[in-house]
Motif scaffolding. Sequence first.
Motif, PDB file in Angstrom:
ATOM      1  N   GLY A 169       0.810  -1.205   0.000  1.00  0.00           N
ATOM      2  CA  GLY A 169       0.000   0.000   0.000  1.00  0.00           C
ATOM      3  C   GLY A 169       0.847   1.261   0.000  1.00  0.00           C
ATOM      4  N   GLU A 170       0.172   2.404   0.059  1.00  0.00           N
ATOM      5  CA  GLU A 170       0.879   3.685   0.036  1.00  0.00           C
ATOM      6  C   GLU A 170       1.758   3.858   1.275  1.00  0.00           C
ATOM      7  N   ARG A 171       1.315   3.352   2.411  1.00  0.00           N
ATOM      8  CA  ARG A 171       2.093   3.436   3.634  1.00  0.00           C
ATOM      9  C   ARG A 171       2.818   2.111   3.880  1.00  0.00           C
ATOM     10  N   ARG A 172       3.926   2.164   4.568  1.00  0.00           N
ATOM     11  CA  ARG A 172       4.593   0.968   5.056  1.00  0.00           C
ATOM     12  C   ARG A 172       4.319   0.912   6.556  1.00  0.00           C
ATOM     13  N   LEU A 173       3.168   0.291   6.875  1.00  0.00           N
ATOM     14  CA  LEU A 173       2.653   0.366   8.235  1.00  0.00           C
ATOM     15  C   LEU A 173       3.581  -0.295   9.244  1.00  0.00           C
ATOM     16  N   TRP A 174       4.181  -1.441   8.874  1.00  0.00           N
ATOM     17  CA  TRP A 174       5.067  -2.050   9.857  1.00  0.00           C
ATOM     18  C   TRP A 174       6.278  -1.169  10.113  1.00  0.00           C
ATOM     19  N   ASP A 175       6.808  -0.520   9.087  1.00  0.00           N
ATOM     20  CA  ASP A 175       7.927   0.388   9.298  1.00  0.00           C
ATOM     21  C   ASP A 175       7.533   1.490  10.278  1.00  0.00           C
ATOM     22  N   GLU A 176       6.317   2.008  10.144  1.00  0.00           N
ATOM     23  CA  GLU A 176       5.836   3.040  11.058  1.00  0.00           C
ATOM     24  C   GLU A 176       5.704   2.493  12.474  1.00  0.00           C
ATOM     25  N   VAL A 177       5.149   1.286  12.583  1.00  0.00           N
ATOM     26  CA  VAL A 177       4.955   0.682  13.901  1.00  0.00           C
ATOM     27  C   VAL A 177       6.299   0.374  14.554  1.00  0.00           C
ATOM     28  N   GLU A 178       7.227  -0.166  13.794  1.00  0.00           N
ATOM     29  CA  GLU A 178       8.535  -0.486  14.358  1.00  0.00           C
ATOM     30  C   GLU A 178       9.254   0.781  14.812  1.00  0.00           C
ATOM     31  N   ALA A 179       9.149   1.851  14.029  1.00  0.00           N
ATOM     32  CA  ALA A 179       9.754   3.124  14.428  1.00  0.00           C
ATOM     33  C   ALA A 179       9.117   3.645  15.719  1.00  0.00           C
ATOM     34  N   ALA A 180       7.788   3.497  15.831  1.00  0.00           N
ATOM     35  CA  ALA A 180       7.090   3.938  17.040  1.00  0.00           C
ATOM     36  C   ALA A 180       7.513   3.095  18.242  1.00  0.00           C
ATOM     37  N   TYR A 181       7.674   1.788  18.034  1.00  0.00           N
ATOM     38  CA  TYR A 181       8.133   0.916  19.109  1.00  0.00           C
ATOM     39  C   TYR A 181       9.513   1.349  19.606  1.00  0.00           C
ATOM     40  N   ARG A 182      10.416   1.609  18.691  1.00  0.00           N
ATOM     41  CA  ARG A 182      11.771   1.987  19.084  1.00  0.00           C
ATOM     42  C   ARG A 182      11.785   3.384  19.722  1.00  0.00           C
ATOM     43  N   TRP A 183      10.883   4.272  19.301  1.00  0.00           N
ATOM     44  CA  TRP A 183      10.723   5.577  19.959  1.00  0.00           C
ATOM     45  C   TRP A 183      10.305   5.374  21.402  1.00  0.00           C
ATOM     46  N   TRP A 184       9.324   4.480  21.627  1.00  0.00           N
ATOM     47  CA  TRP A 184       8.826   4.210  22.980  1.00  0.00           C
ATOM     48  C   TRP A 184       9.940   3.643  23.861  1.00  0.00           C
ATOM     49  N   VAL A 185      10.694   2.686  23.349  1.00  0.00           N
ATOM     50  CA  VAL A 185      11.808   2.109  24.100  1.00  0.00           C
ATOM     51  C   VAL A 185      12.859   3.174  24.387  1.00  0.00           C
ATOM     52  N   GLY A 186      13.171   3.980  23.374  1.00  0.00           N
ATOM     53  CA  GLY A 186      14.191   5.004  23.531  1.00  0.00           C
ATOM     54  C   GLY A 186      13.834   6.082  24.541  1.00  0.00           C
ATOM     55  N   HIS A 187      12.539   6.263  24.812  1.00  0.00           N
ATOM     56  CA  HIS A 187      12.099   7.256  25.797  1.00  0.00           C
ATOM     57  C   HIS A 187      11.829   6.617  27.156  1.00  0.00           C
ATOM     58  N   GLY A 188      12.390   5.433  27.391  1.00  0.00           N
ATOM     59  CA  GLY A 188      12.271   4.812  28.703  1.00  0.00           C
ATOM     60  C   GLY A 188      11.003   4.039  28.933  1.00  0.00           C
ATOM     61  N   ARG A 189      10.359   3.582  27.870  1.00  0.00           N
ATOM     62  CA  ARG A 189       9.113   2.799  27.968  1.00  0.00           C
ATOM     63  C   ARG A 189       8.075   3.524  28.843  1.00  0.00           C
ATOM     64  N   PRO A 190       7.697   4.740  28.482  1.00  0.00           N
ATOM     65  CA  PRO A 190       6.783   5.525  29.322  1.00  0.00           C
ATOM     66  C   PRO A 190       5.422   4.865  29.493  1.00  0.00           C
ATOM     67  N   ASP A 191       4.862   5.007  30.699  1.00  0.00           N
ATOM     68  CA  ASP A 191       3.522   4.493  30.956  1.00  0.00           C
ATOM     69  C   ASP A 191       2.486   5.553  30.613  1.00  0.00           C
ATOM     70  N   HIS A 192       1.219   5.231  30.832  1.00  0.00           N
ATOM     71  CA  HIS A 192       0.128   6.135  30.447  1.00  0.00           C
ATOM     72  C   HIS A 192       0.280   7.519  31.079  1.00  0.00           C
ATOM     73  N   ALA A 193       0.731   7.572  32.340  1.00  0.00           N
ATOM     74  CA  ALA A 193       0.725   8.825  33.077  1.00  0.00           C
ATOM     75  C   ALA A 193       1.720   9.847  32.541  1.00  0.00           C
ATOM     76  N   ARG A 194       2.660   9.428  31.714  1.00  0.00           N
ATOM     77  CA  ARG A 194       3.605  10.392  31.137  1.00  0.00           C
ATOM     78  C   ARG A 194       3.055  11.065  29.876  1.00  0.00           C
ATOM     79  N   PHE A 195       1.949  10.546  29.379  1.00  0.00           N
ATOM     80  CA  PHE A 195       1.341  11.126  28.175  1.00  0.00           C
ATOM     81  C   PHE A 195       0.239  12.106  28.558  1.00  0.00           C
ATOM     82  N   GLY A 196      -0.027  13.041  27.654  1.00  0.00           N
ATOM     83  CA  GLY A 196      -1.091  13.999  27.888  1.00  0.00           C
ATOM     84  C   GLY A 196      -1.810  14.357  26.603  1.00  0.00           C
TER      85      GLY A 196
END
Length: 248
Positions: free
Chosen positions: A200-227
């Motif tokens: 498709g037009e998007r490479r969804l797994w690439d987006e998801v994997e990048a988001a996963y690595r972003w989450w890990v890189g920011h210390g695996r934040p829990d819900h309370a760190r988001f707003g």
Amino acid sequence: MDPSVSRHAGARLDAAGWHPRVVVGDGAKGHAGNAPYDRVLATVGLREIPGAWIGQTRPGGLIVAPWGTHYTHADAVVRLVVRNGTASGRFARPVEFMKLRTQRLSLPPHGAYVTTGRSAGGGDGGADASVTGIAESEFITPLYSALRFALGLRVPNCVQVVADRCDGARAVWFYGLTDRSWACVVFRAGAAEARVRQAGERRLWDEVEAAYRWWVGHGRPDHARFGLTVGPAGQRVWLDDPADCWAP
């Protein structure tokens, strides 16, 4: 919205010794007749905070509601303070409620995304094949985990569907909501890598994997760190600092 249900609710409340004003109508529109309110408390899952609630809440008042994305059914309670036509605040614990009728997801069937044709290499026609080193134990977390919530915030207009394990393998599908992009990662027990297909037009797994690595890189934040901040410019989510925000 249903008069008979409202009458029944009112009778049960009266019997319990509580006598609130019960209004029949679309809750997403609020109830302007009694505004402004000190608190708006919602027991319905939302994908967007209705502007009427912000407009009908006094300055300094609170909106408390379950909010999330279409990525999963799981939401989180958000506590928003209203000031100058904008509502902003942090998330608390995860939760799940029936979704607001006008904000429920209507996902096209699987066949609308994945064609039945096969390529010469044996894969789905038109799909790109690759592998990922992310382990199933790291990626497949409980429904109400912070990871799934964070992925929904970082990968917009995407739905994740986790299949049951079959013959030692588990498939996780991703479907785009603005086009017919899709991706599938298949985890196999004991395998060092998982097989990925996406099209498709998007490479969804690439987006998801990048988001996963972003989450890990920011210390695996829990819900309370988001707003969440909601105002005339729309909805913005953030991590730790409202100034560091993005559109979900």
